[in-house]
Write a protein that holds these residues in place. Structure first.
Motif, PDB file in Angstrom:
ATOM      1  N   ALA A  38      30.055  38.133   5.906  1.00 27.06           N
ATOM      2  CA  ALA A  38      30.036  38.724   7.245  1.00 27.06           C
ATOM      3  C   ALA A  38      31.249  38.345   8.079  1.00 27.06           C
ATOM      4  O   ALA A  38      31.237  38.506   9.295  1.00 27.06           O
ATOM      5  CB  ALA A  38      28.755  38.299   7.969  1.00 27.06           C
ATOM      6  N   ARG A  75      28.985  40.676  13.819  1.00 23.79           N
ATOM      7  CA  ARG A  75      27.575  40.365  13.561  1.00 23.79           C
ATOM      8  C   ARG A  75      27.204  39.053  14.253  1.00 23.79           C
ATOM      9  O   ARG A  75      28.022  38.156  14.435  1.00 23.79           O
ATOM     10  CB  ARG A  75      27.331  40.305  12.053  1.00 23.79           C
ATOM     11  N   GLU A  89      20.492  36.130  10.679  1.00 26.13           N
ATOM     12  CA  GLU A  89      21.237  37.124  11.446  1.00 26.13           C
ATOM     13  C   GLU A  89      20.346  37.663  12.554  1.00 26.13           C
ATOM     14  O   GLU A  89      19.139  37.908  12.346  1.00 26.13           O
ATOM     15  CB  GLU A  89      21.714  38.264  10.549  1.00 26.13           C
ATOM     16  N   THR A 132      19.517  40.711  15.174  1.00 25.25           N
ATOM     17  CA  THR A 132      19.746  42.141  15.382  1.00 25.25           C
ATOM     18  C   THR A 132      19.032  42.659  16.618  1.00 25.25           C
ATOM     19  O   THR A 132      19.382  43.709  17.133  1.00 25.25           O
ATOM     20  CB  THR A 132      19.254  42.947  14.158  1.00 25.25           C
TER      21      THR A 132
END
Length: 444
Positions: free
Chosen positions: A184, A369, A436, A438
């Motif tokens: 990433a 990200r 992660e 989101t």
């Protein structure tokens, strides 16, 4: 920034098949130095309860009667652990002690006053070393004095293995690993947020603050402590950088700038001036693997209501500066000394059990990200949880040598132990994860 490459440190010798669980051939796997002190005894108690059967442990300090009394308060398993008498001001006694063990685990601070001879002895003998220092000048002394010595002897010198600075160092490392696994990109602006916390400040920490405040009166020491890259370089090479090169240790930050999932205003975290430099050292030792534009800050949540948290954050910033100023001024320091915890003091067992901490470290990568690593643990951060982190760091160095990176010198927990320490802390009941993000909704 001046970093240190892999070639600056020597490979640590492979363990031999003899000598008990650690496979190193020395008399002891771990010596707990300062075992009659409050945190030292907590660390010894944890080892008595949790070290694998067959682990060879000794207790050390300068006072035999106090050591004997401390050993008698430990679980039955520890009652036959040998005692080693060694005064911090006797280099010969310290040399003899470290020669007998694979790892020396020391709680004897302030380290600027009592730690210099021990770290030299360990590095010279090829003995791994862990401590609880939160003193930037002491770590800098260690780098300058013994990094090359330890690199040659194969010793891993690992400072700040408690609440300062394991959560900071290990959550940042966990982010790095997760982002690398996801391909990433690299980390950019990264901020630790102390999300929740219950516990006290130990008398030993207060004593270290006294020493730091005294050191700050010296112009050269003050410049070192204000340097955001004070620990990032090799021996004798402290880069001269502007304070603006990294976030301020006293920043008041809009939480949404850290991550859109957060609310309110974030206050400075009182140990940021030490922890941030440890994390930056990890990045330097890893050849800036976290990212070319990696920057690191530490903050503390004081609520999610914007107006209220802004007022509280300002009060924390002013109070932190005022406290350190008061500690450096004789008359006010004498007043504080009457009310602050003394070295060796500590909270009740109930208070230690009821403590806890939750920290989240947030970053955005070069690909845009968003990630968060979180560590949480039960137990007063400065006492119970710190004893767990210190003891597991010592056990990782003593018993997990086949899993450790082949590095030596003055290292950090992330660089010296990395995944092995994460696994040990998880097995000890810590929650450590990296994920992660989101969903920008509150509570994500």
């Amino acid at each position: 920034m001046s970093g240190e490459s892999n070639t600056d440190t020597t490979s640590t010798p492979e363990p031999t098949p003899n000598g008990g669980p650690g496979g190193h051939g020395r008399e002891f796997d771990v010596v707990v130095y300062g075992a009659s002190g409050f945190v030292g005894e907590l660390t010894a108690r944890y080892l008595a309860d949790h070290a694998p059967i067959g682990t060879k442990i000794a207790l050390a300090g300068r006072n035999e009667s106090k050591l004997t009394a401390a050993r008698e308060r430990l679980p039955l398993r520890a009652h036959d652990w040998p005692l080693i008498i060694a005064d911090a001001e006797s280099p010969a006694a310290l040399d003899a002690m470290v020669a007998r063990t694979q790892v020396v685990c020391t709680t004897v601070g302030p380290y600027l006053k009592y730690g210099e001879a021990l770290v030299v002895a360990a590095a010279t003998a090829g003995t791994d070393y862990v401590d609880l220092t939160g003193e930037v000048p002491f770590v800098r002394y260690s780098i300058d004095k013994v990094h090359d010595v330890a690199a040659a002897s194969g010793a891993r010198i690992v400072h700040s293995c408690g609440f300062d600075s394991v959560p900071s160092d290990i959550t940042t490392y966990a982010l790095f690993k997760k982002i690398a696994d996801d391909a990433a990109g690299e980390m950019t602006d990264t901020t630790l947020v102390v999300e929740s916390f219950r516990g006290g400040i130990s008398g030993g920490t207060i004593d270290s603050m006294r020493v730091i405040a005294e050191e700050a009166r010296n112009a050269q020491s003050r410049r070192l402590m204000l340097n955001p890259q004070a620990l990032s370089s090799g021996p004798g090479d402290v880069p001269r950088v502007s304070l603006s090169d990294e976030p301020s240790d006293l920043s008041i930050i809009n939480a949404k700038k850290v991550d859109p999932s957060l609310r309110g205003t974030l206050a400075p975290f009182f140990m940021a001036a030490h922890n941030t430099r440890i994390v930056r050292r990890s990045n330097a030792l890893l050849d800036n693997a976290y990212g070319k534009n990696f920057h690191y800050a530490e903050t503390m949540s004081v609520g999610s209501v914007p107006a209220v948290s802004t007022l509280l954050a300002g009060a924390v910033a002013v109070g932190t500066g005022a406290f350190m100023g008061a500690m450096s001024f004789g008359p006010t320091r004498r007043v504080l000394d009457r009310v602050l915890p003394k070295p060796g003091d500590g909270p009740s067992e109930k208070a230690r059990e009821n403590g806890y901490f939750v920290v989240g470290t947030f970053t955005r990568t070069t690909t845009g990200r968003r990630y968060r690593a979180r560590m949480r643990a039960q137990g007063d951060p400065g006492y119970k949880a710190t004893a767990v982190m210190l003891a597991e760091s010592a056990l990782a160095l003593a018993l997990d040598r086949d899993r450790l990176p082949k590095r030596s010198g003055v290292l950090t927990t992330a660089v010296a132990m990395g995944d092995a320490l994460i696994d040990r802390l998880r097995n000890a009941g810590f929650s450590i994860d990296a994920t992660e993000l989101t969903d920008p909704a509150p509570g994500a």
